[in-house]
Design a protein around this motif. Sequence first.
Motif, mmCIF file in Angstrom:
data_model
loop_
_atom_site.group_PDB
_atom_site.id
_atom_site.type_symbol
_atom_site.label_atom_id
_atom_site.label_comp_id
_atom_site.label_asym_id
_atom_site.label_seq_id
_atom_site.Cartn_x
_atom_site.Cartn_y
_atom_site.Cartn_z
ATOM 1 N N MET A 1 0.848 -1.183 0.000
ATOM 2 C CA MET A 1 0.000 0.000 0.000
ATOM 3 C C MET A 1 0.888 1.238 0.000
ATOM 4 N N ALA A 2 1.082 1.792 -1.173
ATOM 5 C CA ALA A 2 1.877 3.021 -1.254
ATOM 6 C C ALA A 2 1.000 4.178 -0.837
ATOM 7 N N PHE A 3 1.519 5.023 -0.038
ATOM 8 C CA PHE A 3 0.668 6.047 0.545
ATOM 9 C C PHE A 3 1.422 7.350 0.535
ATOM 10 N N GLU A 4 1.573 7.910 -0.648
ATOM 11 C CA GLU A 4 2.369 9.126 -0.725
ATOM 12 C C GLU A 4 1.472 10.337 -0.597
ATOM 13 N N LEU A 5 2.111 11.451 -0.344
ATOM 14 C CA LEU A 5 1.364 12.697 -0.273
ATOM 15 C C LEU A 5 1.261 13.252 -1.674
ATOM 16 N N LYS A 6 0.095 13.103 -2.235
ATOM 17 C CA LYS A 6 -0.066 13.447 -3.651
ATOM 18 C C LYS A 6 0.308 14.882 -3.947
ATOM 19 N N GLU A 7 -0.146 15.750 -3.063
ATOM 20 C CA GLU A 7 -0.044 17.151 -3.412
ATOM 21 C C GLU A 7 1.374 17.584 -3.754
ATOM 22 N N PHE A 8 2.313 17.139 -2.979
ATOM 23 C CA PHE A 8 3.657 17.611 -3.266
ATOM 24 C C PHE A 8 4.559 16.538 -3.853
ATOM 25 N N LEU A 9 4.077 15.322 -3.892
ATOM 26 C CA LEU A 9 4.932 14.279 -4.439
ATOM 27 C C LEU A 9 4.332 13.583 -5.634
ATOM 28 N N GLY A 10 3.028 13.512 -5.644
ATOM 29 C CA GLY A 10 2.355 12.745 -6.687
ATOM 30 C C GLY A 10 2.810 13.158 -8.074
ATOM 31 N N ARG A 11 2.808 14.431 -8.307
ATOM 32 C CA ARG A 11 3.166 14.928 -9.633
ATOM 33 C C ARG A 11 4.588 14.533 -9.991
ATOM 34 N N LEU A 184 20.154 13.663 0.094
ATOM 35 C CA LEU A 184 19.279 12.618 -0.450
ATOM 36 C C LEU A 184 18.151 13.238 -1.275
ATOM 37 N N VAL A 185 17.478 12.395 -2.023
ATOM 38 C CA VAL A 185 16.287 12.816 -2.767
ATOM 39 C C VAL A 185 15.120 12.008 -2.217
ATOM 40 N N ALA A 186 14.095 12.673 -1.752
ATOM 41 C CA ALA A 186 12.944 11.934 -1.217
ATOM 42 C C ALA A 186 12.012 11.543 -2.352
ATOM 43 N N ALA A 187 11.807 10.242 -2.491
ATOM 44 C CA ALA A 187 10.853 9.764 -3.500
ATOM 45 C C ALA A 187 9.452 9.873 -2.932
ATOM 46 N N ALA A 188 9.327 9.680 -1.634
ATOM 47 C CA ALA A 188 8.025 9.774 -0.978
ATOM 48 C C ALA A 188 8.218 9.941 0.522
ATOM 49 N N TYR A 189 7.226 10.546 1.130
ATOM 50 C CA TYR A 189 7.157 10.587 2.586
ATOM 51 C C TYR A 189 5.969 9.717 2.946
ATOM 52 N N GLU A 190 6.108 8.986 4.018
ATOM 53 C CA GLU A 190 5.041 8.058 4.366
ATOM 54 C C GLU A 190 4.889 8.042 5.877
ATOM 55 N N MET A 191 3.674 7.953 6.339
ATOM 56 C CA MET A 191 3.473 7.899 7.782
ATOM 57 C C MET A 191 4.060 6.618 8.371
ATOM 58 N N GLU A 192 4.711 6.791 9.502
ATOM 59 C CA GLU A 192 5.364 5.679 10.210
ATOM 60 C C GLU A 192 4.597 4.338 10.183
ATOM 61 N N PRO A 193 3.331 4.322 10.588
ATOM 62 C CA PRO A 193 2.658 3.026 10.689
ATOM 63 C C PRO A 193 2.601 2.264 9.372
ATOM 64 N N PHE A 194 2.538 2.963 8.243
ATOM 65 C CA PHE A 194 2.467 2.243 6.977
ATOM 66 C C PHE A 194 3.761 1.488 6.723
ATOM 67 N N GLY A 195 4.881 2.087 7.136
ATOM 68 C CA GLY A 195 6.162 1.408 7.011
ATOM 69 C C GLY A 195 6.203 0.178 7.896
ATOM 70 N N MET A 196 5.810 0.360 9.142
ATOM 71 C CA MET A 196 5.924 -0.772 10.075
ATOM 72 C C MET A 196 4.988 -1.903 9.668
ATOM 73 N N ILE A 197 3.823 -1.555 9.139
ATOM 74 C CA ILE A 197 2.863 -2.579 8.721
ATOM 75 C C ILE A 197 3.423 -3.380 7.554
ATOM 76 N N ARG A 198 3.984 -2.675 6.585
ATOM 77 C CA ARG A 198 4.490 -3.356 5.391
ATOM 78 C C ARG A 198 5.580 -4.356 5.751
#
Length: 368
Positions: A1-11, A184-198
């Motif tokens: 489940m990729a969960f990126e912040l569309k507004e600033f990363l999606g594009r 570094l270059v950030a490809a995405a920022y993701e909320m902590e729990p999504f990382g731990m769940i994956r």
Amino acid sequence: MAFELKEFLGRFRKNSFKNLLKSEQSVLGVDIGSSSIKIVQLRKEKERAILETYGEVATGPYGGMEIGQPVKLNAEKTAEAIRDVLKEAGAKATVARVAIPLNSSFVKVIQLPVSAEGDLENVITIEARRHVPVPISEVSLDWWVMPKTEKEKEENNKTMEVILVAIHNDVINTYKDIIAKSGLVAAAYEMEPFGMIRAAIGRGSSTIAVIDFGASSTKMAILDYGVMRESHFINKGSHDLTRALSQSMGIDLARAEEIKREVGLSDLPEHKEIMEVMQPILSYIFHEANASLKNFQSKYKRSVSKIVFTGGGGLLKGIVPFGVKEFTIEVELADPFSKTEHPVFLSTVLKEIGLSFSVASGLALGEL
Ligand SMILES: Nc1ncnc2c1ncn2[C@@H]1O[C@H](COP(=O)(O)OP(=O)(O)OP(=O)(O)O)[C@@H](O)[C@H]1O
Ligand SMILES: [Mg+2]
């Protein structure tokens, strides 16, 4: 489940980024924890995720504190620590997925009419005003429509559930600044729990809870079919046990930490005093977690079948039987490197230390 912040990363991600990322390029997961920064570097080879390197650096010394003590560092110091741990680990990748702490985010599952699906962006922006406690202009929004089973579709074809995430722009800007300063270059920022769940769980069908027992806080996520429904932030963690032992026994933090790790949760008579010091903190954390489970059960009319511990605090000896007693359900420890391939000789070490790398490992996996 990729969960990126569309507004600033999606594009960014959609237009140019994916093309830059060659199929076998390495990626980093970066978890800026309160007591240490964890990085994991993975490479995709065919359909496998290969663990290339990993590293951890204590943040305390960068803020004039001891190793293990949680600190809040500024962007410069955080970036310095990240550069150090990358160097130490020999990590050469520059593309990173970065964790945003749960308590810096607002998450809620909201109900929307199915008819909104065609115009989700607008509907969510309007709906978010009712749910998010700060002005919408100050946050970045992301959302994810929860999948429905065939049975659920039959029972209800009028409404759908959407996970809504809002992160304050100030928080995002701080993280952007840290990542830029780290080189570094950030490809995405993701909320902590999504990382731990994956990292921590498979695509199981049951309803389970994942508890990240960190140094200064405990994060809990309850999921169905691998999808997060509820999250809960508890403002105490494993370092609170160390601090309490240090204060009540009149010993320094390093010694208190040793005792905590050696003794763990013990019911031996000679450890009674130590347990009495830790008990109020453990009770608080477990009580909060239990309340969250009960809440979930009454709201969704189904019970949680298993608890999975992650985070360095999950390495506390005896936590599994203690958890079984407190929650009266199955409890196990996560194995965050189980989805990556690594040399056999590392298996034992990774089992011992792996728990604290759950978030970083899950982030890197998400980026592959
Ligand atoms: N073997 C062990 N036994 C008991 N506790 C341990 C052990 N190893 C690490 N810990 C504890 O784990 C904690 C650190 O875990 P972790 O790295 O997940 O925290 P963090 O990510 O820095 O914190 P947070 O998530 O709260 O920001 C420390 O408090 C440490 O005492
Ligand atoms: Mg953490």
